[in-house]
Motif scaffolding. Structure first.
Motif, mmCIF file in Angstrom:
data_model
loop_
_atom_site.group_PDB
_atom_site.id
_atom_site.type_symbol
_atom_site.label_atom_id
_atom_site.label_comp_id
_atom_site.label_asym_id
_atom_site.label_seq_id
_atom_site.Cartn_x
_atom_site.Cartn_y
_atom_site.Cartn_z
ATOM 1 N N CYS A 139 35.276 52.465 39.086
ATOM 2 C CA CYS A 139 36.705 52.202 39.330
ATOM 3 C C CYS A 139 36.899 51.682 40.765
ATOM 4 O O CYS A 139 37.677 50.749 41.003
ATOM 5 N N LEU A 144 35.621 48.267 40.846
ATOM 6 C CA LEU A 144 36.558 47.400 40.111
ATOM 7 C C LEU A 144 37.771 47.091 40.986
ATOM 8 O O LEU A 144 38.227 45.931 41.043
ATOM 9 N N GLN A 145 38.266 48.092 41.664
ATOM 10 C CA GLN A 145 39.422 47.870 42.557
ATOM 11 C C GLN A 145 39.018 46.929 43.689
ATOM 12 O O GLN A 145 39.783 46.060 44.090
ATOM 13 N N GLU A 180 38.800 43.556 42.219
ATOM 14 C CA GLU A 180 40.154 43.037 41.984
ATOM 15 C C GLU A 180 40.792 42.602 43.310
ATOM 16 O O GLU A 180 41.475 41.581 43.377
ATOM 17 N N LYS A 181 40.560 43.383 44.350
ATOM 18 C CA LYS A 181 41.097 43.017 45.663
ATOM 19 C C LYS A 181 40.476 41.708 46.116
ATOM 20 O O LYS A 181 41.183 40.829 46.641
ATOM 21 N N ARG A 182 39.215 41.586 45.939
ATOM 22 C CA ARG A 182 38.534 40.353 46.335
ATOM 23 C C ARG A 182 39.055 39.174 45.527
ATOM 24 O O ARG A 182 39.247 38.067 46.070
ATOM 25 N N LEU A 183 39.232 39.435 44.197
ATOM 26 C CA LEU A 183 39.741 38.364 43.337
ATOM 27 C C LEU A 183 41.140 37.957 43.813
ATOM 28 O O LEU A 183 41.475 36.764 43.880
ATOM 29 N N GLN A 184 41.924 38.926 44.068
ATOM 30 C CA GLN A 184 43.286 38.622 44.498
ATOM 31 C C GLN A 184 43.251 37.900 45.853
ATOM 32 O O GLN A 184 44.014 36.959 46.078
ATOM 33 N N ARG A 227 42.225 34.410 45.146
ATOM 34 C CA ARG A 227 43.301 33.645 44.512
ATOM 35 C C ARG A 227 44.350 33.272 45.550
ATOM 36 O O ARG A 227 44.904 32.160 45.531
#
Length: 184
Positions: free
Chosen positions: A160, A163-164, A167-171, A174
């Motif tokens: 988790c 994953l967070q 997700e932070k890296r993805l965001q 982006r």
């Protein structure tokens, strides 16, 4: 014991008759003409006496035979009483032996029941031991599962967290690609 046969009683009666006849003749004074009668009567009396003697001998022989038979019967009675005593003693021994065998049989039956009880207890103990072993295995398996669950929870927490982070890296990636282009 003297037995008077009917012959002896008749002889005694004839002797008394003869005496009466002699007394009558003496009173009358005429003894001579009846001497032949007297001789005949004496001969009859002698024959009666012989017959009485024979009957007496037979009676005595019969009495002796009866006494011998009585002695024989008394001997046989004593022998039979002795045999009876021995048989009663043997019977008592057999009864005692039977009672001992019956007691032994009861003991063997009780012993058989005890053996059955021991077998039952042994089986129960075996079942309890198997239950105890299974309980220990189950406890170990539960402990192992709890440990695995803890590891899985830690891995989940790590996943988790990753994953967070992803997700932070993805965001962040982006946002870096569309800095203001998506604003409107």
């Amino acid at each position: 014991m003297v037995f008077l046969s009917t012959g002896q009683a008749t002889s005694l009666s004839k002797t008394e008759d003869l005496l009466e006849t002699v007394k009558k003749l003496q009173k009358e004074g005429s003894l001579e003409p009846q001497i032949e009668d007297l001789i005949h009567r004496i001969n009859e009396l002698q024959q009666e006496k012989r017959r009485s003697s024979v009957e007496l001998g037979e009676a005595q022989a019969l009495q002796e035979a009866m006494n011998q038979e009585l002695d024989s019967l008394n001997d046989e009675k004593a022998h039979l009483e002795e045999v009876l005593g021995k048989k009663q003693e043997a019977l008592m021994i057999l009864q005692k032996h039977c009672q001992e065998k019956e007691s032994e049989t009861q003991w063997l039956n009780a012993n058989g029941q005890l053996q059955e009880q021991v077998e039952d207890l042994t089986n129960q103990r075996k079942d309890l031991w198997e239950f105890h072993v299974l309980q220990q295995r189950l406890t170990q398996e539960i402990s192992t599962m709890e440990h695995n669950q803890d590891q899985l929870l830690m891995e989940r927490t790590l996943l988790c967290a990753r994953l967070q982070e992803v997700e932070k890296r993805l965001q962040t990636a982006r946002e870096a690609q569309n800095p203001l282009g998506n604003c409107g």
